[in-house]
Design a protein around this motif. Structure first.
Motif, PDB file in Angstrom:
ATOM      1  N   GLY A 180      41.933  68.589 -22.198  1.00  0.00           N
ATOM      2  CA  GLY A 180      42.798  69.757 -22.242  1.00  0.00           C
ATOM      3  C   GLY A 180      42.082  71.024 -21.836  1.00  0.00           C
ATOM      4  N   GLY A 181      42.873  72.070 -21.561  1.00  0.00           N
ATOM      5  CA  GLY A 181      42.306  73.344 -21.169  1.00  0.00           C
ATOM      6  C   GLY A 181      41.515  74.004 -22.276  1.00  0.00           C
ATOM      7  N   GLN A 182      41.887  73.746 -23.539  1.00  0.00           N
ATOM      8  CA  GLN A 182      41.173  74.364 -24.654  1.00  0.00           C
ATOM      9  C   GLN A 182      39.722  73.905 -24.693  1.00  0.00           C
ATOM     10  OE1 GLN A 182      42.517  76.727 -26.549  1.00  0.00           O
ATOM     11  NE2 GLN A 182      40.718  77.003 -27.829  1.00  0.00           N
ATOM     12  N   GLN A 183      39.487  72.613 -24.459  1.00  0.00           N
ATOM     13  CA  GLN A 183      38.101  72.144 -24.428  1.00  0.00           C
ATOM     14  C   GLN A 183      37.357  72.736 -23.244  1.00  0.00           C
ATOM     15  OE1 GLN A 183      36.771  68.121 -23.205  1.00  0.00           O
ATOM     16  NE2 GLN A 183      35.961  67.900 -25.275  1.00  0.00           N
ATOM     17  N   ALA A 184      38.044  72.943 -22.135  1.00  0.00           N
ATOM     18  CA  ALA A 184      37.393  73.563 -20.980  1.00  0.00           C
ATOM     19  C   ALA A 184      36.856  74.943 -21.345  1.00  0.00           C
ATOM     20  CB  ALA A 184      38.386  73.666 -19.818  1.00  0.00           C
ATOM     21  N   LEU A 185      37.658  75.744 -22.028  1.00  0.00           N
ATOM     22  CA  LEU A 185      37.222  77.087 -22.426  1.00  0.00           C
ATOM     23  C   LEU A 185      36.066  77.006 -23.425  1.00  0.00           C
ATOM     24  CD1 LEU A 185      40.700  78.809 -22.852  1.00  0.00           C
ATOM     25  CD2 LEU A 185      39.151  78.924 -20.880  1.00  0.00           C
ATOM     26  N   SER A 186      36.137  76.042 -24.342  1.00  0.00           N
ATOM     27  CA  SER A 186      35.085  75.893 -25.339  1.00  0.00           C
ATOM     28  C   SER A 186      33.760  75.486 -24.690  1.00  0.00           C
ATOM     29  CB  SER A 186      35.501  74.862 -26.388  1.00  0.00           C
ATOM     30  OG  SER A 186      34.534  74.757 -27.406  1.00  0.00           O
ATOM     31  N   LEU A 187      33.804  74.551 -23.749  1.00  0.00           N
ATOM     32  CA  LEU A 187      32.580  74.114 -23.078  1.00  0.00           C
ATOM     33  C   LEU A 187      31.968  75.235 -22.254  1.00  0.00           C
ATOM     34  CD1 LEU A 187      33.632  70.543 -21.885  1.00  0.00           C
ATOM     35  CD2 LEU A 187      31.929  71.086 -23.636  1.00  0.00           C
ATOM     36  N   LEU A 188      32.799  75.982 -21.542  1.00  0.00           N
ATOM     37  CA  LEU A 188      32.284  77.095 -20.745  1.00  0.00           C
ATOM     38  C   LEU A 188      31.625  78.141 -21.626  1.00  0.00           C
ATOM     39  CD1 LEU A 188      35.190  77.493 -18.179  1.00  0.00           C
ATOM     40  CD2 LEU A 188      32.785  77.100 -17.599  1.00  0.00           C
ATOM     41  N   THR A 189      32.255  78.448 -22.750  1.00  0.00           N
ATOM     42  CA  THR A 189      31.691  79.454 -23.645  1.00  0.00           C
ATOM     43  C   THR A 189      30.374  78.971 -24.233  1.00  0.00           C
ATOM     44  OG1 THR A 189      33.923  80.222 -24.173  1.00  0.00           O
ATOM     45  CG2 THR A 189      32.167  80.881 -25.662  1.00  0.00           C
ATOM     46  N   ARG A 190      30.338  77.714 -24.595  1.00  0.00           N
ATOM     47  CA  ARG A 190      29.090  77.161 -25.154  1.00  0.00           C
ATOM     48  C   ARG A 190      27.969  77.205 -24.129  1.00  0.00           C
ATOM     49  NH1 ARG A 190      28.349  71.055 -27.718  1.00  0.00           N
ATOM     50  NH2 ARG A 190      26.156  71.274 -28.291  1.00  0.00           N
ATOM     51  N   ALA A 191      28.313  76.980 -22.852  1.00  0.00           N
ATOM     52  CA  ALA A 191      27.288  76.947 -21.811  1.00  0.00           C
ATOM     53  C   ALA A 191      26.805  78.339 -21.425  1.00  0.00           C
ATOM     54  CB  ALA A 191      27.828  76.236 -20.575  1.00  0.00           C
ATOM     55  N   LEU A 192      27.686  79.335 -21.507  1.00  0.00           N
ATOM     56  CA  LEU A 192      27.374  80.645 -20.944  1.00  0.00           C
ATOM     57  C   LEU A 192      27.028  81.719 -21.968  1.00  0.00           C
ATOM     58  CD1 LEU A 192      30.219  80.808 -18.264  1.00  0.00           C
ATOM     59  CD2 LEU A 192      27.835  80.150 -17.912  1.00  0.00           C
ATOM     60  N   VAL A 193      27.348  81.487 -23.242  1.00  0.00           N
ATOM     61  CA  VAL A 193      27.283  82.551 -24.241  1.00  0.00           C
ATOM     62  C   VAL A 193      26.230  82.262 -25.297  1.00  0.00           C
ATOM     63  CG1 VAL A 193      28.586  83.621 -26.131  1.00  0.00           C
ATOM     64  CG2 VAL A 193      29.660  83.298 -23.912  1.00  0.00           C
ATOM     65  N   ALA A 194      25.516  83.309 -25.689  1.00  0.00           N
ATOM     66  CA  ALA A 194      24.653  83.287 -26.868  1.00  0.00           C
ATOM     67  C   ALA A 194      25.258  84.218 -27.908  1.00  0.00           C
ATOM     68  CB  ALA A 194      23.240  83.746 -26.506  1.00  0.00           C
ATOM     69  N   PRO A 195      24.995  83.997 -29.192  1.00  0.00           N
ATOM     70  CA  PRO A 195      25.569  84.869 -30.216  1.00  0.00           C
ATOM     71  C   PRO A 195      25.295  86.348 -29.926  1.00  0.00           C
ATOM     72  CG  PRO A 195      24.535  82.975 -31.236  1.00  0.00           C
ATOM     73  CD  PRO A 195      24.193  82.911 -29.779  1.00  0.00           C
ATOM     74  N   GLY A 196      26.355  87.139 -30.029  1.00  0.00           N
ATOM     75  CA  GLY A 196      26.238  88.568 -29.784  1.00  0.00           C
ATOM     76  C   GLY A 196      26.521  88.987 -28.365  1.00  0.00           C
ATOM     77  N   ASP A 197      26.627  88.039 -27.426  1.00  0.00           N
ATOM     78  CA  ASP A 197      26.933  88.381 -26.037  1.00  0.00           C
ATOM     79  C   ASP A 197      28.367  88.908 -25.913  1.00  0.00           C
ATOM     80  OD1 ASP A 197      24.475  87.661 -25.069  1.00  0.00           O
ATOM     81  OD2 ASP A 197      25.094  85.669 -24.381  1.00  0.00           O
ATOM     82  N   GLU A 198      28.561  89.820 -24.959  1.00  0.00           N
ATOM     83  CA  GLU A 198      29.896  90.350 -24.683  1.00  0.00           C
ATOM     84  C   GLU A 198      30.588  89.509 -23.619  1.00  0.00           C
ATOM     85  OE1 GLU A 198      29.984  95.075 -25.707  1.00  0.00           O
ATOM     86  OE2 GLU A 198      29.351  94.502 -23.677  1.00  0.00           O
ATOM     87  N   VAL A 199      31.885  89.280 -23.818  1.00  0.00           N
ATOM     88  CA  VAL A 199      32.732  88.584 -22.850  1.00  0.00           C
ATOM     89  C   VAL A 199      33.961  89.457 -22.604  1.00  0.00           C
ATOM     90  CG1 VAL A 199      34.118  86.537 -22.376  1.00  0.00           C
ATOM     91  CG2 VAL A 199      31.955  86.311 -23.617  1.00  0.00           C
ATOM     92  N   ALA A 200      34.198  89.822 -21.348  1.00  0.00           N
ATOM     93  CA  ALA A 200      35.333  90.674 -21.011  1.00  0.00           C
ATOM     94  C   ALA A 200      36.628  89.858 -21.036  1.00  0.00           C
ATOM     95  CB  ALA A 200      35.138  91.294 -19.630  1.00  0.00           C
ATOM     96  N   VAL A 201      37.614  90.354 -21.766  1.00  0.00           N
ATOM     97  CA  VAL A 201      38.913  89.683 -21.871  1.00  0.00           C
ATOM     98  C   VAL A 201      40.026  90.725 -21.746  1.00  0.00           C
ATOM     99  CG1 VAL A 201      38.047  87.824 -23.344  1.00  0.00           C
ATOM    100  CG2 VAL A 201      38.974  89.893 -24.392  1.00  0.00           C
ATOM    101  N   GLN A 202      41.162  90.294 -21.243  1.00  0.00           N
ATOM    102  CA  GLN A 202      42.309  91.185 -21.202  1.00  0.00           C
ATOM    103  C   GLN A 202      42.799  91.478 -22.613  1.00  0.00           C
ATOM    104  OE1 GLN A 202      43.726  88.176 -18.477  1.00  0.00           O
ATOM    105  NE2 GLN A 202      44.857  89.733 -17.350  1.00  0.00           N
ATOM    106  N   ALA A 203      43.432  92.639 -22.763  1.00  0.00           N
ATOM    107  CA  ALA A 203      44.037  92.996 -24.047  1.00  0.00           C
ATOM    108  C   ALA A 203      45.521  93.290 -23.791  1.00  0.00           C
ATOM    109  CB  ALA A 203      43.347  94.223 -24.648  1.00  0.00           C
ATOM    110  N   PRO A 204      46.391  92.328 -24.168  1.00  0.00           N
ATOM    111  CA  PRO A 204      46.187  91.100 -24.932  1.00  0.00           C
ATOM    112  C   PRO A 204      45.788  89.929 -24.034  1.00  0.00           C
ATOM    113  CG  PRO A 204      48.505  91.363 -24.467  1.00  0.00           C
ATOM    114  CD  PRO A 204      47.821  92.576 -23.885  1.00  0.00           C
ATOM    115  N   THR A 205      45.556  88.778 -24.675  1.00  0.00           N
ATOM    116  CA  THR A 205      45.193  87.588 -23.926  1.00  0.00           C
ATOM    117  C   THR A 205      45.562  86.345 -24.726  1.00  0.00           C
ATOM    118  OG1 THR A 205      43.426  86.575 -22.602  1.00  0.00           O
ATOM    119  CG2 THR A 205      42.836  87.337 -24.815  1.00  0.00           C
TER     120      THR A 205
END
Length: 465
Positions: A180-205
């Motif tokens: 599913g797409g939810q796991q895709a987002l989770s895997l990408l975040t795990r691969a690219l993000v460390a705790p405290g990193d900023e991720v740009a997102v639309q408001a709302p999203t």
């Protein structure tokens, strides 16, 4: 320990008032579960009686009675002038390993029969083509272990061909199949993000993305339309829904989407484009963007129960993600992947039929809202599955509780907005048949007419950084 706000606690309480019996017992029961599951740890300060009552759109006596009951059980401590806080769990409590307070997930975990699901969006049943695809897949099962962490070769090739047919040359090595797409987002975040990193997102999203960021201790960087300014902050990646935006239903012009992709490339910021809803644009298929990380899924075009999604990216990133997925689950179910290869061959026809159905239901929901709730305002969607509706007064979170007591679960806007805005908004899907949409709007109208609310509110602008 810092206190929890009434808005945060209301979100964690979810569908607390959906059961039968006195409201104070229902509220006490849900609070008890949160304490016993570890979602409200010992020492957590709780909102005042009045603040929580306002946040839940209920009477103060309901909150007082619930708090007092839990105090008598030893779960809460209450002192006049000092407030209310969690004393600790019952001795037999078992901590929850993965607590979540987002209503979109609570509505999936807790589904009373008498509540209409207006909080979740997706096809309500599998089409006949889905059943046919699984029958065909049974004849193509492979010998061997059946473990394909990067995805079954046939499906990876079929997805790559799908991208190529839409003008974006793609090789199978650029595709990772996910559950599913939810796991895709989770895997990408795990691969690219460390705790405290900023991720740009639309408001709302999409609220599922916000939950993933919270799980990985990332910091959402809320953005309006000015992503170029956000890129100056050097976020580790940006998450963008340009076609059939969830929740607004808006599709940005192709030129605007290309400008965002070019600005991301120039700034060296990976751009994750969520195309899960892109097949559902009322104006027809939109051009795909090269140079981005694309996330797709069959859950919105075919059926949510078909847990097949994917990521299109550089082969090096795909290899890294495949290693993460191997640790997570060794690969998605083979039978689902084989069925998906058949469905992809007919996806244009399936998407066209789905769009026709959604457009009819969209128009029906719009007409019902205009007739029965004329002071609610919204822009018709360009596609997708949801309307983004503004309430003329009050708070969407507290109204959601009032709606729940009338048998309708809706998603309040603050749960989709990392900026803290959208408190006057609710997301309403138009996926149900017309009769169910009519019944849901009728229930919402009854809830609204009985809702005390507050004074008329001024919309909060999206934050541009």
């Amino acid at each position: 320990m810092s206190p929890i706000t009434s808005a945060e606690l209301a979100a964690r309480l979810g569908r607390w008032s959906a059961g039968r019996g006195p409201l104070y017992l229902l509220l006490a029961g849900r609070l008890r579960a949160l304490i016993d599951d570890g979602e409200l740890p010992p020492g957590t300060g709780l909102p005042t009686d009045r603040a929580l009552a306002a946040g839940l759109a209920t009477g103060r006596t309901t909150v007082v009675a619930a708090y007092d009951l839990l105090r008598e059980e030893g779960r809460l401590l209450r002192r006049q002038g000092s407030g209310t806080w969690v004393a600790g769990s019952a001795p037999a409590a078992v901590p929850s390993a993965e607590p979540t307070g987002n209503p979109v997930f609570l509505h999936l975990l807790e589904q009373p029969d008498h509540v209409s699901q207006f909080a979740c969006a997706g096809p309500l049943s599998a089409p006949p083509e889905c059943r046919d695809a699984f029958r065909a897949a049974l004849t193509r099962l492979d010998d061997g272990l059946g473990y394909f962490p990067a995805g079954h070769p046939r499906l990876r090739q079929a997805i790559a061909q799908r991208y190529a047919s839409r003008g974006l040359s793609t090789e199978a090595g650029q595709i990772l199949v996910t559950t599913g797409g939810q796991q895709a987002l989770s895997l990408l975040t795990r691969a690219l993000v460390a705790p405290g990193d900023e991720v740009a997102v639309q408001a709302p999203t999409y609220p599922g993305m916000l939950e993933v960021l919270r799980e990985h201790a990332a910091v959402p960087l809320p953005v309006g339309d000015d992503f170029a300014s956000a890129f100056a902050r050097a976020p580790v990646f940006a998450y963008h829904i340009g076609v059939c935006h969830n929740p607004t239903g808006r599709t940005l012009p192709e030129t605007s989407r290309r400008e965002i992709a070019e600005a991301a490339r120039a700034a060296g910021v990976p751009l994750v484009v969520d195309d899960v809803l892109a097949e559902l644009d009322f104006g027809g298929p939109q051009p795909l963007l090269p140079g981005t990380i694309s996330v797709g899924s069959l859950s919105k075009v075919v059926w949510g129960g078909l847990r097949v999604g994917w990521i299109r990216a550089d082969p090096i990133l795909i290899g890294r993600l495949a290693r993460l997925k191997a640790v997570h689950d060794l690969g998605s179910a083979v039978i689902d992947q084989l069925a998906a290869t058949y469905l992809l061959a007919d996806l244009d026809a399936l998407a066209a039929a789905r769009v026709l159905q959604l457009r009819e239901r969209h128009d029906h929901l719009c007409a019902e809202l205009r007739e029965h709730l004329p002071d609610w305002t919204f822009d018709p969607a360009d596609g997708g599955q949801t309307l983004w509706v503004r309430l003329p007064r009050g708070d969407a979170g507290s109204f959601a509780q009032a709606a729940l007591r009338h048998g309708v679960a809706v998603l309040p806007g603050n749960q989709l907005d990392a900026s803290g805005g959208s408190t006057d908004r609710v997301r309403l899907p138009f996926v149900a048949p017309p009769a169910e949409l009519t019944a849901a709007v009728s229930a919402l109208a009854d809830a609204w007419h009985g809702y005390a609310g507050g004074p008329a509110v001024t919309p909060l602008p999206a934050i541009a950084v």
